[in-house]
Write a protein that holds these residues in place. Sequence first.
Motif, mmCIF file in Angstrom:
data_model
loop_
_atom_site.group_PDB
_atom_site.id
_atom_site.type_symbol
_atom_site.label_atom_id
_atom_site.label_comp_id
_atom_site.label_asym_id
_atom_site.label_seq_id
_atom_site.Cartn_x
_atom_site.Cartn_y
_atom_site.Cartn_z
ATOM 1 N N ILE A 56 -23.834 23.852 12.309
ATOM 2 C CA ILE A 56 -23.160 24.009 13.600
ATOM 3 C C ILE A 56 -23.987 23.295 14.663
ATOM 4 C CG2 ILE A 56 -22.332 25.637 15.342
ATOM 5 C CD1 ILE A 56 -22.095 27.726 13.129
ATOM 6 N N ASP A 75 -25.080 22.558 18.381
ATOM 7 C CA ASP A 75 -25.080 23.370 19.600
ATOM 8 C C ASP A 75 -24.084 22.847 20.635
ATOM 9 O OD1 ASP A 75 -27.032 24.788 18.342
ATOM 10 O OD2 ASP A 75 -28.670 24.212 19.691
ATOM 11 N N PHE A 127 -21.280 21.338 19.998
ATOM 12 C CA PHE A 127 -19.899 21.481 19.524
ATOM 13 C C PHE A 127 -19.816 22.716 18.605
ATOM 14 C CE2 PHE A 127 -20.977 16.969 19.994
ATOM 15 C CZ PHE A 127 -20.072 16.594 20.973
ATOM 16 N N PRO A 128 -19.966 23.899 19.185
ATOM 17 C CA PRO A 128 -20.038 25.114 18.357
ATOM 18 C C PRO A 128 -18.761 25.429 17.582
ATOM 19 C CG PRO A 128 -19.846 25.674 20.688
ATOM 20 C CD PRO A 128 -20.042 24.192 20.625
ATOM 21 N N HIS A 129 -17.630 24.861 18.000
ATOM 22 C CA HIS A 129 -16.361 25.174 17.344
ATOM 23 C C HIS A 129 -16.001 24.142 16.275
ATOM 24 C CE1 HIS A 129 -15.838 28.288 20.314
ATOM 25 N NE2 HIS A 129 -15.897 27.411 21.309
ATOM 26 N N LYS A 130 -16.838 23.129 16.104
ATOM 27 C CA LYS A 130 -16.599 22.122 15.065
ATOM 28 C C LYS A 130 -17.586 22.336 13.927
ATOM 29 C CE LYS A 130 -14.805 18.493 18.124
ATOM 30 N NZ LYS A 130 -14.945 17.069 18.551
ATOM 31 N N LYS A 131 -17.076 22.349 12.718
ATOM 32 C CA LYS A 131 -17.908 22.589 11.547
ATOM 33 C C LYS A 131 -18.301 21.266 10.892
ATOM 34 C CE LYS A 131 -17.261 26.994 12.140
ATOM 35 N NZ LYS A 131 -18.332 27.864 12.662
ATOM 36 N N GLU A 154 -23.245 24.532 5.653
ATOM 37 C CA GLU A 154 -22.488 24.365 6.891
ATOM 38 C C GLU A 154 -23.461 24.270 8.070
ATOM 39 O OE1 GLU A 154 -19.915 27.443 9.134
ATOM 40 O OE2 GLU A 154 -18.514 26.370 7.811
#
Length: 281
Positions: free
Chosen positions: A227, A229, A231-235, A225
Motif C-alpha cells: 500500500i 502512502d 495512494f492508500p486506496h490503490k493496491k 500486497e
Amino acid sequence: MKKILSYLIPAVILIGIFGGIAYKLKKNKAIVEDRVYHYSPSELPTHKSDTNLVAESSTDGLLFTGTFEPYRETKISAETQGKINQITVDAGSVVTKGQTLVRLDNALLQLQMKAVDIQIEGLTADVNRYSILAKADAVQGVQLEKAQMGLKSAQVQRATIQEQINKTAIHTPFSGVVYSKLSEVGGFAAPGVPLLHILDIGQLRFTINVPEGDLKYFKLGQTHEIIADAFPHKKLKGKVSLIASKANVGNSFPVQLTVNNFSDNTLRAGMFGKIDIANKN
C-alpha cells in the motif's frame, strides 16, 4: 615600655584581623554545606513497571514500512568527445528505448568520410582494371594484390569513421523519464561526464528492513500486497526479488520487492509504502 607597646599593638591588630577572616570563612563553609544536596537512599523514588515503554505487538499483524526506488537508473555520458549541438529532451521528459537524446558535432568526421569514399571509389576502379589486365597477363599479379589490399584498408577506415559518427548520437538505453538535465547545447561532452540522468519507473523496487525474527514471512518469488502512502486506496502487488544475506547497521535485513507502477506512472521513486502481514503465531 613605649618600645614594647609599639610591637605589641600591631601584633594584636594582626591577630584580630586573621581571627576575623577565619571566622568568616568558617561561617561561609557552613552556609555552602547547607545548600548542597546530600544523597540519601531513602529518598529514591519507587519505580513503576516499565512495560508501557516496550512497543506492543499488533494483534492484527506485522507492519513493515519501506521506500519505492527506481527499477533502473543511469547517468548518460558520451562515448566520444565533442561539442553538443542538440539536446532533444528536458527534465521530466518521457523517453523510449533507443530514442536519440543528444547529438554532438560530427562535421569533421563527415568530411573524413567523404575523403575515404573517394579513396574507395578509386581503389575499386583499380581493382577492376587490374583484374582484367591480370587475366590477359598484361600486368603482374602483385599489382592486383596491392590494389585489393588498399581497398580493404580503406573499407576498414571507413567503418571506423562510421562508428565514430554513430557515437556522436547518444540514445537512451531503456524507456523511462529524464530526472535531470546536466548539460546544455554548446557545452562540451567527454567520456565519463554525465549529460542526462534517466530513471525507469515503469517498474519500481520496494525496499523494507526486516528483523531476523520476521524473515520467515518472506520468501524469494513470494507475492505481497503493498500500500503506497500517497495512494492508500490503490493496491499493488510486489514480488520478493532480494533477501539480503547480511544485516545492515541496524541489525535488520533489507528485503526488496519488484512492483509494477500504475498505468500512468503516478507512483514516484522516493514515495513511502507499507506491507501489512497477517500475524501467524
